[in-house]
Design an enzyme around this catalytic site. Structure first.
Site, PDB file in Angstrom:
ATOM      1  N   ASP A  95       0.866  -1.172   0.000  1.00 48.29           N
ATOM      2  CA  ASP A  95       0.000   0.000   0.000  1.00 48.29           C
ATOM      3  C   ASP A  95       0.907   1.227   0.000  1.00 48.29           C
ATOM      4  O   ASP A  95       1.359   1.698   1.048  1.00 48.29           O
ATOM      5  CB  ASP A  95      -0.915  -0.020   1.225  1.00 48.29           C
ATOM      6  CG  ASP A  95      -2.022   1.003   1.137  1.00 48.29           C
ATOM      7  OD1 ASP A  95      -1.743   2.130   0.687  1.00 48.29           O
ATOM      8  OD2 ASP A  95      -3.157   0.692   1.516  1.00 48.29           O
ATOM      9  N   LEU A  96       1.205   1.740  -1.184  1.00 53.09           N
ATOM     10  CA  LEU A  96       2.197   2.799  -1.348  1.00 53.09           C
ATOM     11  C   LEU A  96       1.512   4.159  -1.327  1.00 53.09           C
ATOM     12  O   LEU A  96       0.897   4.576  -2.308  1.00 53.09           O
ATOM     13  CB  LEU A  96       2.963   2.585  -2.654  1.00 53.09           C
ATOM     14  CG  LEU A  96       3.645   1.209  -2.788  1.00 53.09           C
ATOM     15  CD1 LEU A  96       4.347   1.090  -4.131  1.00 53.09           C
ATOM     16  CD2 LEU A  96       4.604   0.960  -1.640  1.00 53.09           C
ATOM     17  N   GLU A  97       1.616   4.826  -0.196  1.00 53.12           N
ATOM     18  CA  GLU A  97       0.985   6.131  -0.001  1.00 53.12           C
ATOM     19  C   GLU A  97       1.999   7.113   0.536  1.00 53.12           C
ATOM     20  O   GLU A  97       3.164   6.786   0.752  1.00 53.12           O
ATOM     21  CB  GLU A  97      -0.193   5.999   0.972  1.00 53.12           C
ATOM     22  CG  GLU A  97      -1.267   5.025   0.501  1.00 53.12           C
ATOM     23  CD  GLU A  97      -2.504   5.114   1.356  1.00 53.12           C
ATOM     24  OE1 GLU A  97      -2.957   6.246   1.645  1.00 53.12           O
ATOM     25  OE2 GLU A  97      -3.033   4.068   1.753  1.00 53.12           O
ATOM     26  N   GLU A  98       1.520   8.341   0.769  1.00 56.23           N
ATOM     27  CA  GLU A  98       2.433   9.345   1.302  1.00 56.23           C
ATOM     28  C   GLU A  98       2.833   8.996   2.739  1.00 56.23           C
ATOM     29  O   GLU A  98       2.059   8.339   3.450  1.00 56.23           O
ATOM     30  CB  GLU A  98       1.787  10.732   1.240  1.00 56.23           C
ATOM     31  CG  GLU A  98       0.565  10.889   2.103  1.00 56.23           C
ATOM     32  CD  GLU A  98       0.020  12.305   2.029  1.00 56.23           C
ATOM     33  OE1 GLU A  98      -0.767  12.638   2.929  1.00 56.23           O
ATOM     34  OE2 GLU A  98       0.357  13.063   1.116  1.00 56.23           O
TER      35      GLU A  98
END
Length: 437
Positions: free
Chosen positions: A180-183
């Site tokens: 889950d690639l988020e800020e």
């Protein structure tokens, strides 16, 4: 979880403004359900992952499910947000898989639940996984999420990141994982290089491992950082089972706007990888948010049906949402703020989870399953001694800040709750122990 960013004004990557976060039981036709099953199978073949491959580890792994179940697994936080009983959700909906969230770095490139509960000592997660597998289900584990320190940020190299994440795979005998690639991680070029490199290593070292990549969505499909992530995967020669966007927290107005974003993202996948539209859809997924979002958008059962129709018709590889914890009605129905444990829209328990079951190609139960009566019901215990707060009651709905007494202790609720015994809450539960009365 989720939301996306606009491209920076210059060639230098600067973080755009805005915040984002993760993260009717309408019947679907037999034809659509079958297409959902085919979508999962096609995704497995196209992405190199297959539930038919050998289990990742030989101990306590349980049997791998077919890939359509991992493609439909909704997110569940077992240690936060008034976590529901996964077995009860399985009985009520027919769902067989859950996406457990989130693994972060506790410091020194060490994987931990929420960044605080080490996988070496945590006892909650193994019990949840055991319950799910005992009922014929399985889990995927998600690395990353909206907040906290991510392994890709702290581990330094793809090899070190993969080694930390392999510990999780081995610990729980996983057949599926999610990035889950988020800020702020996906705004960090080095961190994304580490995560994509780690995913490629794990895919090679764990034959048949199902891998999803989840990132922010915009009305244009995904933003500058999302496109850079796709370019990184292309440069490393890595292809997961699917790339999923999160079309919410970005000015979306209902399911039609989400479908438009998925259509746009399909074009981005075609352009980036040179795929046909059909191949791009077979590598594309969607991760939604039920009910009220951080940006005060509202997504109802009808919106989930709209996106489900699109997903099954076009053969999307994944259909999931954030989160099972929120798949129940608030009291009052429209929560005055964002809740992690209820949706903020009118619903029956687990309405939204049932859409993921339909995507997997199954039919959710239409009536509650027959269950044996509970062995016992926690009694309403009068507060002993000098307790002055109201006694906790199993039939009373409590909201954030509510204070009660139970067995000589004072407690306050951290969020909405019903029928959760204060003394059993634990560190991550809804009730905070304020000490003796």
């Amino acid at each position: 979880m989720e939301r996306a960013q606009l491209p920076p004004a210059s060639a230098t990557p600067t973080a755009p403004t805005g915040r984002h976060r993760r993260r009717r039981t309408t019947a679907v036709t037999t034809g659509l359900a079958t297409l959902g099953l085919l979508a999962g199978a096609l995704a497995a073949l196209a992405g190199g992952g297959s539930a038919l491959a050998a289990p990742v580890t030989p101990t306590d792994a349980g049997g791998a499910l077919t890939s359509n179940w991992y493609a439909s697994a909704p997110y569940l936080m077992p240690e936060d947000n008034s976590a529901p009983d996964a077995g009860a959700v399985m009985d009520a909906t027919g769902q067989k898989a859950f996406q457990l969230a989130f693994i972060l770095d506790s410091g020194g490139c060490n994987p931990a639940w929420g960044g605080t509960s080490s996988i070496d000592t945590d006892t909650t997660i193994p019990a949840v996984i055991q319950e799910i597998r005992a009922k014929g289900g399985d889990v995927s584990v998600s690395f990353g999420g909206y907040a906290g320190n991510k392994l890709g940020q702290d581990c330094g190299t793809p090899e070190a990141t993969a080694a930390a994440e392999q510990k999780v795979i081995t610990k729980y005998g996983l057949h599926a994982i999610d990035f889950d690639l988020e800020e702020p991680e996906y705004e960090n070029t080095a961190a994304i290089h580490n995560e994509i490199g780690a995913a490629k290593i794990l895919q090679a070292n764990n034959p048949g491992l199902y891998i999803s990549i989840t990132t922010a969505g915009t009305t244009a499909g995904t933003g500058w950082f999302g496109t850079q992530m796709l370019n990184e995967a292309k440069s490393q020669g890595f292809t997961p089972n699917n790339y999923s966007i999160m079309p919410f927290d970005g000015g979306f107005n209902g399911g039609a706007a989400q479908v438009a974003a998925l259509t746009a993202f399909n074009g981005i996948l075609q352009t980036t990888f040179g795929w046909s539209a059909a191949t791009a859809y077979a590598h594309e997924g969607v991760s939604m948010m039920n009910g009220r979002t951080d940006a005060a958008e509202y997504f109802t059962q009808a919106d989930f049906q709209t996106v489900l129709n699109f997903a099954t018709t076009n053969g999307l590889a994944r259909y999931t949402f954030w989160s099972v914890n929120r798949d129940r009605q608030c009291t009052p129905v429209v929560d005055p703020g964002l809740s992690g444990s209820c949706s903020g829209v009118t619903q029956n328990p687990w309405d939204f989870t049932k859409y993921t079951v339909q995507f997997a190609g199954a039919t959710p139960p239409t009536t509650p399953p027959v269950s044996p009566p509970p062995v016992s019901t926690p009694p309403v215990t009068p507060p002993p001694g000098n307790c002055t707060l109201p006694a906790w009651s199993a039939s009373t709905t409590y909201t954030a800040g509510a204070k009660v007494s139970y067995n000589g202790e004072d407690y306050h609720a951290k969020w909405w709750t019903l029928n959760e015994v204060p003394s059993a809450s634990g560190q991550y539960g809804v009730w905070a122990d304020d000490g003796p009365c």
